[in-house]
Motif scaffolding. Structure first.
Motif, PDB file in Angstrom:
ATOM      1  N   GLU A 209      -0.021   1.463   4.483  1.00  0.00           N
ATOM      2  CA  GLU A 209       1.362   1.070   4.214  1.00  0.00           C
ATOM      3  C   GLU A 209       1.439  -0.001   3.130  1.00  0.00           C
ATOM      4  N   LEU A 210       0.691   0.191   2.048  1.00  0.00           N
ATOM      5  CA  LEU A 210       0.641  -0.804   0.981  1.00  0.00           C
ATOM      6  C   LEU A 210       1.817  -0.644   0.015  1.00  0.00           C
ATOM      7  N   PRO A 211       2.460  -1.761  -0.372  1.00  0.00           N
ATOM      8  CA  PRO A 211       3.457  -1.688  -1.441  1.00  0.00           C
ATOM      9  C   PRO A 211       2.771  -1.427  -2.776  1.00  0.00           C
ATOM     10  N   VAL A 212       3.523  -0.908  -3.737  1.00  0.00           N
ATOM     11  CA  VAL A 212       2.968  -0.549  -5.037  1.00  0.00           C
ATOM     12  C   VAL A 212       3.866  -1.108  -6.144  1.00  0.00           C
ATOM     13  N   ARG A 243       1.326 -10.326   0.172  1.00  0.00           N
ATOM     14  CA  ARG A 243       0.744  -9.302   1.054  1.00  0.00           C
ATOM     15  C   ARG A 243      -0.151  -8.378   0.224  1.00  0.00           C
ATOM     16  N   PRO A 244      -1.158  -7.751   0.822  1.00  0.00           N
ATOM     17  CA  PRO A 244      -2.000  -6.816   0.071  1.00  0.00           C
ATOM     18  C   PRO A 244      -1.142  -5.777  -0.642  1.00  0.00           C
ATOM     19  N   THR A 245      -1.388  -5.623  -1.927  1.00  0.00           N
ATOM     20  CA  THR A 245      -0.501  -4.853  -2.801  1.00  0.00           C
ATOM     21  C   THR A 245      -1.324  -4.031  -3.780  1.00  0.00           C
ATOM     22  N   MET A 246      -0.870  -2.820  -4.076  1.00  0.00           N
ATOM     23  CA  MET A 246      -1.460  -1.984  -5.115  1.00  0.00           C
ATOM     24  C   MET A 246      -0.667  -2.144  -6.407  1.00  0.00           C
ATOM     25  N   ALA A 247      -1.293  -1.793  -7.523  1.00  0.00           N
ATOM     26  CA  ALA A 247      -0.599  -1.759  -8.809  1.00  0.00           C
ATOM     27  C   ALA A 247      -1.035  -0.525  -9.575  1.00  0.00           C
ATOM     28  N   VAL A 248      -0.092   0.085 -10.259  1.00  0.00           N
ATOM     29  CA  VAL A 248      -0.365   1.232 -11.120  1.00  0.00           C
ATOM     30  C   VAL A 248      -0.001   0.827 -12.539  1.00  0.00           C
ATOM     31  N   PHE A 249      -1.015   0.711 -13.394  1.00  0.00           N
ATOM     32  CA  PHE A 249      -0.829   0.258 -14.766  1.00  0.00           C
ATOM     33  C   PHE A 249      -0.661   1.481 -15.665  1.00  0.00           C
ATOM     34  N   ALA A 293       2.934   2.620   1.234  1.00  0.00           N
ATOM     35  CA  ALA A 293       4.181   2.684   1.994  1.00  0.00           C
ATOM     36  C   ALA A 293       5.145   3.512   1.164  1.00  0.00           C
ATOM     37  N   ALA A 294       5.432   4.702   1.610  1.00  0.00           N
ATOM     38  CA  ALA A 294       6.164   5.668   0.793  1.00  0.00           C
ATOM     39  C   ALA A 294       7.671   5.502   0.953  1.00  0.00           C
ATOM     40  N   ASP A 295       8.183   4.344   0.565  1.00  0.00           N
ATOM     41  CA  ASP A 295       9.623   4.122   0.604  1.00  0.00           C
ATOM     42  C   ASP A 295      10.019   3.238  -0.565  1.00  0.00           C
ATOM     43  N   ALA A 296      11.275   3.328  -0.969  1.00  0.00           N
ATOM     44  CA  ALA A 296      11.760   2.619  -2.160  1.00  0.00           C
ATOM     45  C   ALA A 296      11.639   1.112  -2.031  1.00  0.00           C
ATOM     46  N   ASP A 297      11.845   0.583  -0.830  1.00  0.00           N
ATOM     47  CA  ASP A 297      11.795  -0.868  -0.637  1.00  0.00           C
ATOM     48  C   ASP A 297      10.388  -1.429  -0.795  1.00  0.00           C
ATOM     49  N   SER A 298       9.378  -0.565  -0.793  1.00  0.00           N
ATOM     50  CA  SER A 298       7.988  -1.010  -0.946  1.00  0.00           C
ATOM     51  C   SER A 298       7.464  -0.768  -2.354  1.00  0.00           C
ATOM     52  N   ARG A 299       8.350  -0.424  -3.275  1.00  0.00           N
ATOM     53  CA  ARG A 299       7.926  -0.171  -4.656  1.00  0.00           C
ATOM     54  C   ARG A 299       8.635  -1.124  -5.603  1.00  0.00           C
TER      55      ARG A 299
END
Length: 498
Positions: A209-212, A243-249, A293-299
């Motif tokens: 459930e990681l934000p991106v 919080r632990p977070t992913m990033a897409v560059f 986390a596949a929701d808009a609030d987590s992106r």
């Protein structure tokens, strides 16, 4: 060492390293009691009749400034831009004058090879600049402080009140996340290929459930000389600030030719197609391959300059996909229709959370203009201004505020009353609700073991994390008889994944 104490220690270490990198020493107190006294010393040297003595006195003065890391010299809200050497002309173009090579022309001190230009800047300002010597642009040879831009390094001036962004420095004590190599995607929306690189935080395999954060101009944000975002993520996640977070560059350069497509994709006619590529192709691909986390609030969509314009555009076009918008130094002048998109848009105001920041030094009026629109429209947003220019030195230092405000800090395990501290109040809540199967408000999400009641697992979280969130952890109290019975099972209890 307790986690909060270790975090404070790391912050102090980062700041110390930052000071050394900025000045070559920890202390950089002005050499003179006032800026007037500094100018008076130049006047004294200029008035020396004997040329040999004048040169010797100037050498002493100059060597003191260089040894103290005080070229340029800044004090009392004023700055002396300095150069020494043979030249037909000297100028100091940079952030503070719109990079105009003739705006800050220097005057030569009579009878010397010293060139001086006085200016005023806010006490906490930080700006990029270069020296133009006889028409040739060079780095300031007497200033070791540099900040890279997309076109290479610039010299860097910080006023005394500037606070170095310590989180942008690599700390060997901090575990690193993983920045993958280029992944080439074929986009039907764009009719072209796009390279992306994916950052996953340390311990990724045990997380879900990681934000991106989707990052435009990703090749520069990921570069430690420019945006330093990978380092910032590592440091903020390690000390619990984020919080632990992913990033897409997302790389704007064509994978085949290397041509940078950012102008058209971020600001021009391909904005809709680029936004649809992210929403319809990139986001589903990332959600399908990673623990997101596949929701808009987590992106989050993040960008600077034209990328800041695009962030605002993306948020308006696809709020159902990405609901958090991070805008740095927005180039709204490139497409002013964005103001109308946000002006009085009550539906959009309900959907988006926005962090926007800009500089006060030749950074455009896009931020202030949009700020007024967002305020009048009732948007959920934060707007910040810093006394800096249109530079990566500015943007990297504001990443922490943007990420933390939009995504929040790491979960504080055991903080059941939400006061930012694991302690007596949380223990009381567990014991008073012990065995409850009809979970009180707010406890359903905490019951991550799906056992349907408050008991041993919740008590373990309080006791094993006792004192987290406090500068000095408190001693664990003597248990009540009920607590003593419960504690007996702590050794074999499961721990929640962080």
């Amino acid at each position: 060492m307790h986690a909060s104490c270790l975090s404070s220690f790391r912050a102090a270490a980062w700041l110390l390293v930052g000071l050394v990198l900025m000045t070559g020493r920890v202390s950089a107190l002005p050499l003179y009691p006032s800026f007037g006294a500094f100018l008076g010393e130049i006047d004294r040297i200029e008035a020396i009749a004997d040329a040999g003595q004048r040169t010797a006195e100037l050498d002493t003065f100059w060597n003191r400034l260089r040894a103290a890391g005080q070229v340029p010299y800044a004090q009392d809200g004023r700055v002396a831009m300095l150069y020494r050497g043979a030249a037909s002309s000297i100028g100091f173009p940079g952030d503070a004058n719109g990079w105009n090579p003739s705006a800050w022309s220097a005057s030569q001190v009579l009878g010397t090879d010293l060139w001086l230009r006085q200016a005023t800047l806010p006490n906490d300002a930080r700006v990029d600049y270069k020296v133009v010597r006889s028409g040739t642009w060079i780095l300031d040879p007497n200033n070791p402080n540099q900040q890279w831009s997309g076109f290479g390094p610039n010299s860097e001036l910080h006023r005394p009140g500037y606070v170095f962004p310590a989180e942008t420095l690599r700390d060997t004590l901090v575990p690193r996340g993983t920045l993958g190599g280029n992944v080439r995607l074929s986009s039907a929306e764009l009719g072209a290929d796009v390279n992306v690189r994916v950052y996953t935080p340390t311990g990724y395999d045990a997380l879900d459930e990681l934000p991106v954060v989707y990052v435009t101009d990703g090749h520069e944000y990921a570069d430690d000389r420019l945006g330093a975002m990978v380092t910032v993520l590592d440091n903020l996640i390690a000390d619990g600030s984020l919080r632990p977070t992913m990033a897409v560059f997302i790389d704007p350069r064509d994978p085949n030719s290397g041509f940078n497509r950012r102008t058209n994709q971020l600001g021009g006619g391909e904005k809709p197609e680029f936004a649809d590529f992210i929403a319809n192709e990139l986001v589903p691909a990332i959600d399908g391959a990673y623990n997101t986390a596949a929701d808009a609030d987590s992106r989050v969509i993040l960008g600077t300059s034209l990328g800041g314009l695009f962030s605002a555009f993306m948020g308006a076009r696809h709020p159902d996909v990405i609901a958090n918008v991070a805008i740095q130094s927005p180039a709204f002048w490139f497409d002013t229709s964005i103001y109308g998109t946000y002006n009085g848009n009550a539906t959009l105001a309900e959907q988006l959370q926005i962090y926007m920041e800009s500089g006060t030094i030749n950074d455009g009026n896009g931020g202030p203009t949009m700020n007024a629109i967002l305020a009048a429209g009732g948007y959920d947003y934060i707007y910040d201004e810093v006394n800096q220019g249109h530079s990566w030195g500015h943007w990297k230092g504001e990443l922490d505020a943007a990420l933390i405000s939009l995504l929040g800090a790491a979960e504080l395990i055991g903080d059941y009353d939400g006061d930012g501290l694991v302690g007596q109040a949380d223990l009381n809540l567990v014991l008073l609700n012990w065995g409850t199967t009809a979970l009180p408000d707010g406890w359903t999400a905490i019951d991550q073991f799906d056992d349907g009641f408050i008991g041993q697992n919740e008590l373990n979280d309080v006791l094993l994390n006792w004192g987290d969130g406090a500068a000095t952890p408190a001693a664990i109290p003597e248990p009540t008889s009920l607590g003593l019975m419960a504690i007996s099972g702590i050794a074999v209890a499961r721990r929640r994944r962080r």
